[in-house]
Design an enzyme around this catalytic site. Sequence first.
Site, PDB file in Angstrom:
ATOM      1  N   PRO A   1       0.838  -1.205   0.000  1.00  0.00           N
ATOM      2  CA  PRO A   1       0.000   0.000   0.000  1.00  0.00           C
ATOM      3  C   PRO A   1       0.868   1.247   0.000  1.00  0.00           C
ATOM      4  CG  PRO A   1       0.018  -1.022   2.168  1.00  0.00           C
ATOM      5  CD  PRO A   1       0.755  -1.946   1.261  1.00  0.00           C
TER       6      PRO A   1
ATOM      7  N   HIS B   1      -4.949  -0.884   8.673  1.00  0.00           N
ATOM      8  CA  HIS B   1      -3.659  -0.198   8.866  1.00  0.00           C
ATOM      9  C   HIS B   1      -3.464   0.066  10.358  1.00  0.00           C
ATOM     10  CE1 HIS B   1      -0.198   2.226   8.399  1.00  0.00           C
ATOM     11  NE2 HIS B   1      -0.484   2.798   7.237  1.00  0.00           N
ATOM     12  N   GLY B   2      -2.529  -0.690  10.956  1.00  0.00           N
ATOM     13  CA  GLY B   2      -2.238  -0.506  12.375  1.00  0.00           C
ATOM     14  C   GLY B   2      -0.803  -0.085  12.626  1.00  0.00           C
ATOM     15  N   ALA B   3      -0.177   0.565  11.628  1.00  0.00           N
ATOM     16  CA  ALA B   3       1.269   0.825  11.682  1.00  0.00           C
ATOM     17  C   ALA B   3       1.593   2.315  11.613  1.00  0.00           C
ATOM     18  CB  ALA B   3       1.948   0.094  10.521  1.00  0.00           C
ATOM     19  N   HIS B   4       2.893   2.606  11.719  1.00  0.00           N
ATOM     20  CA  HIS B   4       3.507   3.888  11.318  1.00  0.00           C
ATOM     21  C   HIS B   4       3.011   5.119  12.064  1.00  0.00           C
ATOM     22  CE1 HIS B   4       3.929   1.643   7.227  1.00  0.00           C
ATOM     23  NE2 HIS B   4       4.790   1.211   8.142  1.00  0.00           N
TER      24      HIS B   4
ATOM     25  N   TYR C   1      -0.110   5.900  12.970  1.00  0.00           N
ATOM     26  CA  TYR C   1      -1.483   6.338  12.710  1.00  0.00           C
ATOM     27  C   TYR C   1      -2.383   5.865  13.848  1.00  0.00           C
ATOM     28  CZ  TYR C   1       0.474   7.657   8.232  1.00  0.00           C
ATOM     29  OH  TYR C   1       1.250   8.229   7.256  1.00  0.00           O
TER      30      TYR C   1
ATOM     31  N   ARG D   1      -1.688  -4.674   9.234  1.00  0.00           N
ATOM     32  CA  ARG D   1      -0.336  -4.136   9.033  1.00  0.00           C
ATOM     33  C   ARG D   1       0.153  -3.511  10.331  1.00  0.00           C
ATOM     34  NH1 ARG D   1       2.762  -0.098   4.760  1.00  0.00           N
ATOM     35  NH2 ARG D   1       4.069  -1.777   3.997  1.00  0.00           N
TER      36      ARG D   1
ATOM     37  N   GLY E   1       7.083  -2.216  -2.952  1.00  0.00           N
ATOM     38  CA  GLY E   1       6.525  -0.872  -3.016  1.00  0.00           C
ATOM     39  C   GLY E   1       7.117  -0.039  -4.117  1.00  0.00           C
TER      40      GLY E   1
END
Length: 374
Positions: free
Chosen positions: A33, A177-180, A182, A230, A341
């Site tokens: 993504p 999305h559970g990363a970075h 956020y 993620r 990516g």
Amino acid sequence: MNSNTQHTRSTAALFEPFTIGNLTLPTRIVMAPMTRGFSPNGVPGPDVAAYYRRRAENNVGLIITEGTVINHPASTDSPNIPRFFGEDALNGWAEVVKQVHEAGGKIMPQIWHIGMTRPVGAEPNPEAMPIGPSGLDLNGNQVSEPMTEEEIAYVIQAYADAAANAKRIGFDGVEIHGAHGYLIDQFLWEQTNRRTDRYGGDMMKRARFAIEVVEAVRRAVGPDFPVVLRLSQWKTNQYDARLAPTPEDLGKLLGALSDAGVDVFHCSTRRFWEPEYEGSDLNFAGWAKKLTGKPAITVGSVGLDEAFTSLFAEGKGAGSKDIDDLLERLENGEFDLVAVGRALLGDPAWATKVREGRFDELAPFTPDALKTLA
């Protein structure tokens, strides 16, 4: 290294099918993504559908879309980031699914809320304040009030609604999305979660929000629709951050998320070849698979001779790097799927060229690739 680097190992392992429940992917290559922001008013158009289709036509087994925002006024900071709510946006996504399926590919949306990384006053809803577990940004500054339990319940339902819509319009699964750094990650991370209620405290209490999101998504889609999560240890502003300092901690966290309904762990790292913990060569995805028994996706500068994060910081491109180390790890079962990516942004036919041994034809990644939907 450049694109003429010698490749000595067979690439066959990348092009074997892989089955997740009732879903069989034609190859092990996943399109990672990547936020593109080419969806005016949040609606993906024919150019977005064609962009994803080109990768599906070129041996990418699973496409995970760029982050698509759930139905909450502070979920995004740009009107050009695609929405995953509203019939106009969902109709656009239905066409994306149609194009990818016609090309023989599989596709999942990544559903997303950016939380406290959203600047105050950002479009498209400048009046909405950013939300997070404690109202703290990633640097620890107090920006807004902590989320109420009512707000938490609303957002959990918004994730579930998005997942239900993904199933309804024909996607093959959904990634959370559970990363970075956020929203979900802000609950997991002690720097941004200072709550003293049931959503804060030690690592497992901080994981309650993520667990409840996964449980709600699982209820919304039923038992057979693949759910990918993620995760990352690193944050967009802190590359040395650690959610789980030891394998034992990671095992507890991933075990609870696995029990909640995660089918596949997508383990985000900056460089896939770096060990996650001392004393073992396993990377983050390798540990996730070992600890849970669930399939794992590795990601992090695959096929590039520069870490992708430095490309942003310095506005530069990258040449191609051999993938022999990656292939050896895949053959050894360290992980099951490989997300690519920037290399796929620079060259939509990257996977086909790798399959056919045309390494000297791989197009380099340049910043210009970010400016168009090639």
